[in-house]
Design an enzyme around this catalytic site. Structure first.
Site, PDB file in Angstrom:
ATOM      1  N   GLY A 272      13.445  -6.668  38.051  1.00 51.35           N
ATOM      2  CA  GLY A 272      13.853  -7.920  38.687  1.00 51.35           C
ATOM      3  C   GLY A 272      14.933  -7.644  39.734  1.00 51.35           C
ATOM      4  O   GLY A 272      14.608  -7.160  40.809  1.00 51.35           O
TER       5      GLY A 272
ATOM      6  N   SER B 180      12.108   0.011  38.571  1.00 50.42           N
ATOM      7  CA  SER B 180      12.387  -0.924  39.648  1.00 50.42           C
ATOM      8  C   SER B 180      13.877  -1.267  39.621  1.00 50.42           C
ATOM      9  O   SER B 180      14.714  -0.366  39.684  1.00 50.42           O
ATOM     10  CB  SER B 180      11.477  -2.148  39.522  1.00 50.42           C
ATOM     11  OG  SER B 180      11.514  -2.937  40.682  1.00 50.42           O
ATOM     12  N   TRP B 181      14.250  -2.558  39.508  1.00 42.11           N
ATOM     13  CA  TRP B 181      15.673  -2.876  39.360  1.00 42.11           C
ATOM     14  C   TRP B 181      16.276  -2.167  38.139  1.00 42.11           C
ATOM     15  O   TRP B 181      17.447  -1.799  38.137  1.00 42.11           O
ATOM     16  CB  TRP B 181      15.878  -4.387  39.241  1.00 42.11           C
ATOM     17  CG  TRP B 181      17.223  -4.717  38.671  1.00 42.11           C
ATOM     18  CD1 TRP B 181      17.514  -5.101  37.393  1.00 42.11           C
ATOM     19  CD2 TRP B 181      18.485  -4.630  39.351  1.00 42.11           C
ATOM     20  NE1 TRP B 181      18.870  -5.265  37.240  1.00 42.11           N
ATOM     21  CE2 TRP B 181      19.485  -4.978  38.422  1.00 42.11           C
ATOM     22  CE3 TRP B 181      18.861  -4.286  40.654  1.00 42.11           C
ATOM     23  CZ2 TRP B 181      20.836  -5.008  38.742  1.00 42.11           C
ATOM     24  CZ3 TRP B 181      20.212  -4.320  40.992  1.00 42.11           C
ATOM     25  CH2 TRP B 181      21.185  -4.669  40.044  1.00 42.11           C
TER      26      TRP B 181
ATOM     27  N   ASP C 142       3.334   2.689  46.358  1.00 46.56           N
ATOM     28  CA  ASP C 142       4.258   1.619  45.985  1.00 46.56           C
ATOM     29  C   ASP C 142       4.716   0.906  47.254  1.00 46.56           C
ATOM     30  O   ASP C 142       5.398   1.494  48.104  1.00 46.56           O
ATOM     31  CB  ASP C 142       5.449   2.228  45.242  1.00 46.56           C
ATOM     32  CG  ASP C 142       6.385   1.183  44.641  1.00 46.56           C
ATOM     33  OD1 ASP C 142       6.427   0.056  45.142  1.00 46.56           O
ATOM     34  OD2 ASP C 142       7.089   1.532  43.681  1.00 46.56           O
TER      35      ASP C 142
ATOM     36  N   HIS D 133       3.405  -0.009  42.257  1.00 46.19           N
ATOM     37  CA  HIS D 133       4.749  -0.163  41.709  1.00 46.19           C
ATOM     38  C   HIS D 133       4.784  -0.475  40.215  1.00 46.19           C
ATOM     39  O   HIS D 133       5.750  -0.131  39.539  1.00 46.19           O
ATOM     40  CB  HIS D 133       5.450  -1.304  42.464  1.00 46.19           C
ATOM     41  CG  HIS D 133       6.871  -1.531  42.068  1.00 46.19           C
ATOM     42  ND1 HIS D 133       7.873  -0.613  42.311  1.00 46.19           N
ATOM     43  CD2 HIS D 133       7.472  -2.582  41.439  1.00 46.19           C
ATOM     44  CE1 HIS D 133       9.034  -1.078  41.872  1.00 46.19           C
ATOM     45  NE2 HIS D 133       8.803  -2.277  41.321  1.00 46.19           N
TER      46      HIS D 133
END
Length: 323
Positions: free
Chosen positions: A43, A110-111, A265, A293
């Site tokens: 996120g 990711s985050w 990605d 991703h």
């Protein structure tokens, strides 16, 4: 191809008050005397799901899933108050101490990779190693690629829907334009913006658009937290402009690590993984040739489970983070 471990249920669930008004939802799965590993979701704002428990051998790992401030089952939902990267780092330390863990393996995508690196740079003595996927360095250019100019050239049809809630005269700064709506008083405009922002990510996260992924991101409950919290962070440079992650590499460069990234990605282009690997000599970089991703893509899942199995062998004597 390695598959996810079988579905499991939490052994323990915790509601941990942190800085007001936030209460974190934390669950523990697997073996309570196993190797501690903390799962850091993406996120920011996406929250944890039952699938996230399944990247680890439950006979060898003590699996800790933390819903970050405003995300998942943490409360209040989608709250931006007292919600910064530094707050999330402090929360991880509080959770670690609350659970009686000295050191843990850090797993993030990711985050979650951003937060893992920021945490390791702040508290390297608490980290056994890191497994990171879909590297997101959160530099201004990384955010601009996906939310202003770059990815639009690959998915112009999906981009048109992302632009739809924003009048043409506000499109010169889309993060700012979305912020006005996501924090505004107009509930209808807020929800419309949240769904457009989040659906853009869900549609582009996989090499081939996956309806289940899109549905998760488009769900109003998830979309509101994802869009509001992501936009809040990105508007503020993810609270990292004063301490860019790569500039802090000397703090975590001695740690063992795995970097796993899909070749195609679009959300977080692969150069970010190469940039990180260049300053982290003890990390092993794996490029998954047929993936984008998302953690759900078969090649990404396979590489992640192989990585957690390798660390389980390596850290077999570090149960409870000791040894």
């Amino acid at each position: 191809m390695r598959q996810l471990y079988p579905a499991i249920e939490p052994l323990l669930q915790h509601s941990i008050p942190v800085q007001a008004p936030h209460v974190l939802h934390v669950e523990e799965c697997g073996r309570l005397h196993g190797i501690p590993v903390v799962f850091l979701h993406g996120g920011p704002g996406a929250g944890c799901t039952p699938t996230h428990r399944r990247f680890f051998d439950p006979d060898r790992y003590r699996i800790i899933l933390v819903d970050q401030r405003g995300a998942g089952r943490s409360t209040p939902h989608a709250s931006l108050e007292n919600n910064t990267t530094q707050d999330l780092i402090a929360d991880l330390e509080l959770v670690r101490a609350h659970l009686g863990i000295e050191r843990w393996l850090v797993f993030g995508g990711s985050w979650g990779s951003t937060l893992a690196l920021a945490y390791a740079a702040t508290h390297p003595e608490r980290v056994l190693g890191m497994i990171l996927r879909g590297i997101f360095l959160c530099r201004d250019e990384d955010v601009a690629w996906f939310y202003q100019s770059g990815a639009d050239r690959i998915f112009p049809d999906y981009w048109a829907d992302y632009l739809a809630p924003i009048p043409e005269n506000e499109r010169g700064d889309l993060v700012l334009a979305y912020r006005r709506r996501l924090v505004g008083a107009d509930e209808l405009a807020r929800m419309q913006a949240a769904k457009a922002w989040s659906t853009w990510e869900g549609r582009t996260a996989t090499l081939r658009t996956d309806p289940a992924t899109v549905d998760f991101f488009a769900d109003p409950h998830h979309a509101l937290a994802i869009a509001r919290i992501e936009n809040h962070y990105f508007f503020h440079g993810s609270f990292l402009r004063d301490n860019p992650l790569l500039a802090q590499a000397d703090r975590f460069a001695h740690l063992e690590g795995e970097i796993i990234h899909g070749r195609y990605d679009v959300v977080c282009p692969i150069k970010q993984a190469f940039d990180l690997a260049a300053v982290w000599p003890k990390a092993r970089l794996t490029v998954v040739g047929d993936a984008g991703h998302a953690v759900s893509e078969p090649g990404i899942t396979d590489a992640l489970i192989r990585a957690t199995d390798r660390f389980a062998e390596q850290l077999g004597g570090h149960a409870n983070g000791r040894g």
